[in-house]
Design an enzyme around this catalytic site. Structure first.
Site, PDB file in Angstrom:
ATOM      1  N   ALA A  13       0.775  -1.306   0.100  1.00  0.00           N
ATOM      2  CA  ALA A  13      -0.095   0.010   0.036  1.00  0.00           C
ATOM      3  C   ALA A  13       0.974   1.159  -0.098  1.00  0.00           C
ATOM      4  CB  ALA A  13      -0.827   0.063   1.099  1.00  0.00           C
ATOM      5  N   GLU A  37       9.868  -6.191  -3.452  1.00  0.00           N
ATOM      6  CA  GLU A  37       8.844  -6.775  -2.690  1.00  0.00           C
ATOM      7  C   GLU A  37       9.310  -8.251  -2.241  1.00  0.00           C
ATOM      8  OE1 GLU A  37       6.544  -8.249  -0.396  1.00  0.00           O
ATOM      9  OE2 GLU A  37       6.148  -6.192  -0.597  1.00  0.00           O
ATOM     10  N   CYS A  47      -6.186  -6.202   4.322  1.00  0.00           N
ATOM     11  CA  CYS A  47      -7.326  -6.299   5.121  1.00  0.00           C
ATOM     12  C   CYS A  47      -8.442  -7.436   4.530  1.00  0.00           C
ATOM     13  CB  CYS A  47      -7.767  -5.083   5.099  1.00  0.00           C
ATOM     14  SG  CYS A  47      -6.753  -3.620   5.608  1.00  0.00           S
ATOM     15  N   ASP A 286       2.925   1.111   7.878  1.00  0.00           N
ATOM     16  CA  ASP A 286       2.954   0.335   9.326  1.00  0.00           C
ATOM     17  C   ASP A 286       4.300   0.367   9.745  1.00  0.00           C
ATOM     18  OD1 ASP A 286       0.296  -0.106   8.512  1.00  0.00           O
ATOM     19  OD2 ASP A 286       0.404  -2.132   8.616  1.00  0.00           O
ATOM     20  N   TRP A 437     -34.119  10.602  16.356  1.00  0.00           N
ATOM     21  CA  TRP A 437     -32.950  11.108  16.929  1.00  0.00           C
ATOM     22  C   TRP A 437     -32.028   9.964  16.806  1.00  0.00           C
ATOM     23  CZ3 TRP A 437     -31.839  15.502  19.141  1.00  0.00           C
ATOM     24  CH2 TRP A 437     -32.852  16.274  19.459  1.00  0.00           C
ATOM     25  N   ARG A 445     -26.220  14.094  23.191  1.00  0.00           N
ATOM     26  CA  ARG A 445     -26.772  14.848  24.291  1.00  0.00           C
ATOM     27  C   ARG A 445     -26.447  14.272  25.791  1.00  0.00           C
ATOM     28  NH1 ARG A 445     -32.870  14.069  22.731  1.00  0.00           N
ATOM     29  NH2 ARG A 445     -32.456  11.924  23.893  1.00  0.00           N
TER      30      ARG A 445
END
Length: 456
Positions: A13, A37, A47, A286, A437, A445
């Site tokens: 990544a 690599e 993942c 990472d 809500w 709240r």
């Protein structure tokens, strides 16, 4: 014009995001890009491995984003798999590489380090029989998948973090009897213990044998295969063992070259992802430490979201542009079957360690209007600074559209909102999507009320 060379160490990544961004800004006739690599695959979704193992993703190759051939054809990036960089010489500005074709050295003008993380593996896991797996790379996934023959019926997962709970689900989906061993009081230590207890209850209800307070002391085997996991309470039979004990930055190569690491073992970079004190050397993913935007302290956050963003920032800068990675707040989600778990910001122990005086509020609500089909319960917990009411962290455990609500809380946290301000957020409402809500508003709240009560 002199040709320059960028060497990328790590082809997933962060590394390939950096390579791609650098190429967008500098053509091949001015910048040669070579990525190494050590595994068999580059640019894939780590993942997604648990979901492939568990059968939700049909094929291993579905996880591969780009092959070396595609990188070469589309961007003139030379990604060399099964090539391991074994040393970095910052004086000569070169790397030494081992491969099946032999050893070689290659010089660089720019160096991008994206070596990722490695699974935590205690001494008792160093055994000479098969069936014990960490799951960090696609190669690890290949080895595990090959082991899961019809004769394998009992799986033991050691560790109840993200990888642990995801692999417990994967093993269960494959029809195995699953035991999860967690040293702490509850799985998912990334959330507070009271929220982790909800995860344990749900996992147990799914048929997973969750044993908390379990201290693993060893592994047993016979005829070259694992047969059990030894704990203080006795032995747990196993045909396959998956290690989910977390990860640490893979920085041995970088440290051997004299590059600086922090207290968590990750490389130290500036906002542009340049390694401190070393011109032309960059790092991301990472293997680095990241500034936590709430505490201001460095942390290790091994998440694919950060790896891709940091790699992109590094590549833009290598290519002559300007970009920064300001830090992170640790937003993450996972699931076990239909149970969803999410968090952002600080847990209670992190808030205490950082010196915050805080209040908490936990509410139970529903994902949709209570009368609408498919409505499910969720628990939302907020942490707020005691006097200011500033949101410090949030956690969610629930079903049916629970986890992605963490994104609204992450934006509020990123923006420095108070829980009182959050009560007026203009969130979407319709019975199929939320009660009038929303649980986020109900939690805000209640947290605002706790802030007021604490000052009385």
């Amino acid at each position: 014009m002199v040709m320059k060379r960028l060497i990328v160490v790590g082809g997933d990544a962060a590394g390939m995001s950096a390579a791609s961004q650098a190429r967008k800004r500098v053509p091949a006739e001015r910048l040669e890009i070579v990525a190494f690599e050590r595994g068999d695959h580059g640019s894939y979704s780590a993942c997604g491995i648990p979901y492939w193992i568990g059968g939700a993703v049909d094929a291993r190759d579905d996880l591969i984003v780009r092959t070396p051939e595609i990188f070469k054809q589309n961007q003139d990036i030379d990604l060399r798999v099964r090539h391991e960089v074994v040393s970095i010489d910052l004086q000569s500005r070169s790397v030494s590489v081992k491969s099946d074709a032999g050893d070689s050295d290659l010089g660089f003008d720019y160096l991008m380090i994206a070596t990722g993380a490695v699974p935590v593996s205690p001494p008792w896991a160093d055994v000479d029989f098969g069936g014990v797996f960490g799951v960090q790379t696609l190669d690890d996934g290949d080895r595990l998948a090959s082991w899961l023959t019809p004769e394998v019926r009992r799986a033991v997962v050691i560790g109840g973090g993200y990888i642990g709970v995801e692999m417990a689900e994967a093993m269960m989906n494959r029809g195995l009897d699953v035991t999860l061993l967690e040293r702490g009081d509850a799985p998912m230590s990334t959330v507070d213990p009271d929220m982790g207890a909800l995860v344990k209850k749900a996992m147990t209800g799914l048929g997973i044998d969750v044993r908390t307070g379990a201290e693993v002391t060893g592994l047993t085997g016979a005829h070259g295969r694992v047969t059990g996991v030894t704990t203080a309470a006795g032995e747990v039979p196993a045909d396959v063992v998956v290690l989910g004990l977390g990860v640490r930055p893979n920085t041995l190569l970088a440290r051997s070259a004299g590059l600086p690491v922090g207290e968590h073992g990750g490389l130290l970079t500036d906002l542009r992802m340049r390694v401190h004190g070393h011109e032309g050397v960059w790092a991301a993913g990472d293997c680095v430490e990241t500034r936590h935007l709430i505490t201001g302290r460095n942390v290790h956050l091994p998440l694919g979201t950060h790896a891709n963003k940091q790699g992109r920032v590094a590549g833009i800068n290598i290519g002559g542009g300007y970009a920064t990675f300001p830090g992170a707040i640790g937003t993450a989600v996972t699931k076990v079957c239909d149970l969803e778990v999410a968090r952002t910001g600080l847990r209670e122990r992190e808030a205490s360690a950082a010196g915050f005086d805080y209040v908490t509020a936990t509410v139970e609500s529903t994902s949709r209007a209570g009368y609408f089909p498919g409505s499910a319960t969720m628990h939302v917990k907020l942490l707020a600074e005691r006097r200011t009411g500033r949101l410090l962290g949030a956690q969610i455990v629930g079903r049916s559209e629970a986890a992605k609500r963490i994104d609204a809380l992450a934006v509020a946290l990123w923006s420095g909102m108070t829980v009182d301000e959050m009560t007026a957020l203009d969130l979407g409402y319709a019975p199929p999507f939320a009660p009038v809500w929303d649980p986020v508003l109900i939690a805000a709240r209640k947290a605002a009320e706790e802030v007021l009560a604490a000052d009385r």
